[in-house]
Structure formats: C-alpha cells, structure tokens
Design a protein around this motif. Structure first.
Motif, PDB file in Angstrom:
ATOM      1  N   UNK A  81      -2.694  14.840  23.686  1.00  0.00           N
ATOM      2  CA  UNK A  81      -3.005  15.235  25.053  1.00  0.00           C
ATOM      3  C   UNK A  81      -1.720  15.698  25.717  1.00  0.00           C
ATOM      4  N   UNK A  82      -1.882  16.512  26.722  1.00  0.00           N
ATOM      5  CA  UNK A  82      -0.740  17.052  27.449  1.00  0.00           C
ATOM      6  C   UNK A  82      -0.206  15.963  28.375  1.00  0.00           C
ATOM      7  N   UNK A  83       1.096  15.738  28.321  1.00  0.00           N
ATOM      8  CA  UNK A  83       1.737  14.736  29.165  1.00  0.00           C
ATOM      9  C   UNK A  83       1.888  15.272  30.587  1.00  0.00           C
ATOM     10  N   UNK A  84       2.231  14.390  31.517  1.00  0.00           N
ATOM     11  CA  UNK A  84       2.388  14.779  32.920  1.00  0.00           C
ATOM     12  C   UNK A  84       3.449  15.849  33.111  1.00  0.00           C
ATOM     13  N   UNK A  85       4.464  15.857  32.225  1.00  0.00           N
ATOM     14  CA  UNK A  85       5.531  16.858  32.343  1.00  0.00           C
ATOM     15  C   UNK A  85       5.177  18.163  31.640  1.00  0.00           C
ATOM     16  N   UNK A  86       3.936  18.292  31.142  1.00  0.00           N
ATOM     17  CA  UNK A  86       3.478  19.528  30.521  1.00  0.00           C
ATOM     18  C   UNK A  86       3.756  19.633  29.033  1.00  0.00           C
ATOM     19  N   UNK A  87       4.338  18.599  28.436  1.00  0.00           N
ATOM     20  CA  UNK A  87       4.686  18.664  27.022  1.00  0.00           C
ATOM     21  C   UNK A  87       3.577  18.088  26.148  1.00  0.00           C
ATOM     22  N   UNK A  88       3.527  18.579  24.922  1.00  0.00           N
ATOM     23  CA  UNK A  88       2.646  18.034  23.894  1.00  0.00           C
ATOM     24  C   UNK A  88       3.552  17.509  22.788  1.00  0.00           C
ATOM     25  N   UNK A  89       3.408  16.235  22.455  1.00  0.00           N
ATOM     26  CA  UNK A  89       4.215  15.624  21.408  1.00  0.00           C
ATOM     27  C   UNK A  89       3.357  15.508  20.152  1.00  0.00           C
TER      28      UNK A  89
END
Length: 137
Positions: A81-89
C-alpha cells in the motif's frame, strides 16, 4: 539462559509411545517422548507445540508444506500500500526472491492500473519485467 535439549521421538516410534502413554496427561506424555528442555536452574519446560507438530507430521498431516520457517517476520503477501509520504516499499523478501543486489537499477513504466519495473542491466538470466502491483480502483 542455557538449556539442555533432549532428542525427541519422531515418526512411528512417537506414535507408538503416545499410544502407550494415553493414560497420562498431555504434558507428561510430551515430556516422556523427549519434548522438553532443562534450564540451567534445573527447571523442566515441556515443548507442547513441538510435540503436537511432531505427532501431526508422524500422522502425515504437514502443517507447513513449503518447508520449515524460522518463525521470524511476516509471510509475504504480494500486496503493498502507498505510505502517507507517497512511497511504496517493496521489501527485502521480494528482492531476495528475485536475487536483486544493492545498486541494481530499474526503469519504471506506468500503466493505467499497474506499474512495471524493467531491470536496466543486461543480465539475461534474471526476470526483467515484473508487475508489482495492480491498483484496485
């Protein structure tokens, strides 16, 4: 805490011993089948989970058909899922499964509801086109 381990029974020998000791409580049966450890303080700890797993395996019921796990971490779900900072890990589990190393480079190709990563280096033995995620809109 130092523990001394015994050699527990497995397979048919375990099933036979369990049948012989059916009149005893479960903890005592597990202990007599070798599923216990003795701590440095001479305390006996019965390993019921290992005992149950061994009994099931002896009866032909595999709990983990993929092999043994070390019990650490989570199972990979192949979902992110996309994190709050817009990144996908992506995570180390997936990069290790693909044999990726630090410094490997990828070209990002955006689709309508997906992202493709295409490996830049010319190693033909690796999977070059991996679909990582599909968006559920």
């Amino acid at each position: 805490m130092t523990e001394t381990q015994t050699t527990p029974l497995t397979g048919k020998a375990l099933l036979q011993k369990v049948k012989e000791l059916s009149h005893l409580p479960r903890r005592e049966t597990a202990k007599r089948c070798g599923y216990y450890t003795v701590t440095k303080n001479d305390q006996t700890r019965v390993n019921l989970t290992d005992f149950y797993d061994a009994v099931l395996a002896a009866k032909g019921v595999p709990l983990d058909p993929e092999g043994t796990k070390d019990g650490r971490g989570r199972e990979p779900t192949y979902r992110v899922s996309v994190h709050k900072n817009g990144q996908i890990v992506i995570g180390a589990t997936y990069t290790q499964a693909m044999g990726l190393k630090p410094g490997d480079e990828f070209e990002i190709k955006l689709g309508y509801k997906h992202i493709h990563l295409k490996q830049v280096d010319g190693d033909p033995t690796r999977v070059e086109d991996q679909e990582l995620a599909t968006a559920n809109a």
